[in-house]
Design an enzyme around this catalytic site. Structure first.
Site, PDB file in Angstrom:
ATOM      1  N   GLU A 142       0.801  -1.224   0.000  1.00 35.41           N
ATOM      2  CA  GLU A 142       0.000   0.000   0.000  1.00 35.41           C
ATOM      3  C   GLU A 142       0.836   1.277   0.000  1.00 35.41           C
ATOM      4  OE1 GLU A 142      -2.737  -0.375   3.260  1.00 35.41           O
ATOM      5  OE2 GLU A 142      -3.544  -2.272   2.534  1.00 35.41           O
TER       6      GLU A 142
ATOM      7  N   GLU B 196      -6.291 -10.784  -0.995  1.00 38.27           N
ATOM      8  CA  GLU B 196      -7.049 -10.518   0.238  1.00 38.27           C
ATOM      9  C   GLU B 196      -8.540 -10.433  -0.076  1.00 38.27           C
ATOM     10  OE1 GLU B 196      -5.483  -7.253   2.547  1.00 38.27           O
ATOM     11  OE2 GLU B 196      -3.427  -7.623   1.887  1.00 38.27           O
TER      12      GLU B 196
END
Length: 333
Positions: free
Chosen positions: A130, A237
């Protein structure tokens, strides 16, 4: 206890790509048989993150991570490490009093110790997590890593991971990759890393989606665009929330039947698309095992229940599970 006559995801998708789940040591205690039967791979949900495994300088806490490693070894499951560099869940001591040289030294020691401990046991690492902004013109998120080391902290982390474990598959991992502007930023980053000789092997698309969005076509566009760079692509995810991003005022105490049906239909559509791109998609990992253990319970709204996974609170398969298995069976051998 799950009925053993129920099909296993790992078997249904054995011809296509591995199916994994993110787990904690507690999840392994609650659902060992379900996990071992259904999944071919595991990801450490939290216990390999910096603050969990390296909470203080010179102090490591390996026992929780070791438990997941042992379970994976005992059941011959692939294991992904998550994550080496992230702006969240990194303890304050890492940045305290650090100039560029000291922070690089701390990062190098962390990667050498953690990746080195599990060399040959973990087949892939989310090296950087991220790092890209969601909005605005700036590509990189304003973090302590960026402020102190500079933008080359990303490339540095990959080089350190490759040096420690030359055989591990190295991922850049992020969310909202289906958003066109953010996807392009991530694409530009990965392209730049590859062109500079950074040993990046793969891109992880997190897949924290909902029963209503994003459009499957945009997810598909992400897979195609990243695969064009010659990197592996995985869904790392995956879960499908009952709530959209701004549904903070909506709360269900029980899962509405119509949403369970919508979730099942959407999971099937998404997996049918994955199967169309099985030459590019090298794995799919669910972010959890059963609905009672999902990170989306009480987040982002406190005291709010969610049901984003394939198995209910008792470990029983939902209609979404059956739809995914059916999608795999519809593909010709």
């Amino acid at each position: 206890m799950q009925n053993k006559e129920v099909a296993a995801l790992r078997d249904a998708y054995a011809r296509h790509f591995p199916i994994g789940a993110a787990v904690s040591p507690e999840t392994l205690d609650r659902h060992p048989d379900l996990i071992a039967r259904q999944f071919s791979g595991l990801t450490a949900e939290n216990v390999m993150k910096f603050e969990e495994i390296h909470p203080a300088e010179g102090a490591y806490r390996f026992e929780p991570a070791d438990k997941i490693v042992k379970f994976a070894e005992d059941h011959r499951m692939k294991l992904r490490g998550h994550t080496l560099v992230w702006h969240n869940q990194t303890p304050d001591w890492v940045f305290e009093g650090a100039d560029r040289g000291l922070l690089i030294q701390r990062l190098e020691e962390h990667i050498a110790t953690v990746v080195g401990r599990y060399k040959g046991k973990i087949h892939a690492w989310d090296v950087v997590n991220e790092a890209i902004t969601d909005q605005g013109s700036e590509p990189l998120r304003d973090t302590q890593w960026l402020k102190i080391i500079g933008k080359d902290y990303i490339s540095l982390a990959f080089h350190l991971a490759r040096k420690t474990d030359p055989d591990a598959v190295l991922f850049y991992n992020d969310y909202n990759t289906e958003n066109r502007e953010k996807r392009q930023k991530i694409f530009n980053l990965v392209k730049e890393l590859k062109e500079s000789g950074t040993p990046i092997d793969a891109v992880g698309l997190q897949g924290h989606w909902s029963v209503e969005g994003p459009p499957v076509e945009e997810i598909e566009n992400s897979i195609v665009q990243f695969a064009s760079l010659g990197v592996k692509v995985q869904i790392t995810e995956l879960d499908l929330s009952f709530y959209r991003e701004n549904d903070d005022e909506i709360r269900y105490t029980e899962p509405p039947q119509e949403l369970l049906e919508s979730q099942a239909k959407r999971y099937r559509e998404i997996f049918e698309m994955f199967l169309r791109h099985k030459d590019a998609v090298t794995g799919v990992t669910f972010w959890g095992v059963t609905d009672d253990g999902s990170w989306l319970n009480h987040f982002p709204v406190r005291h709010r229940k969610n049901w984003p996974l394939l198995f209910d609170e008792n470990g029983e398969p939902k209609s979404a599970f059956r739809g995914i298995v059916s999608a795999s069976e519809s593909v010709r051998k």
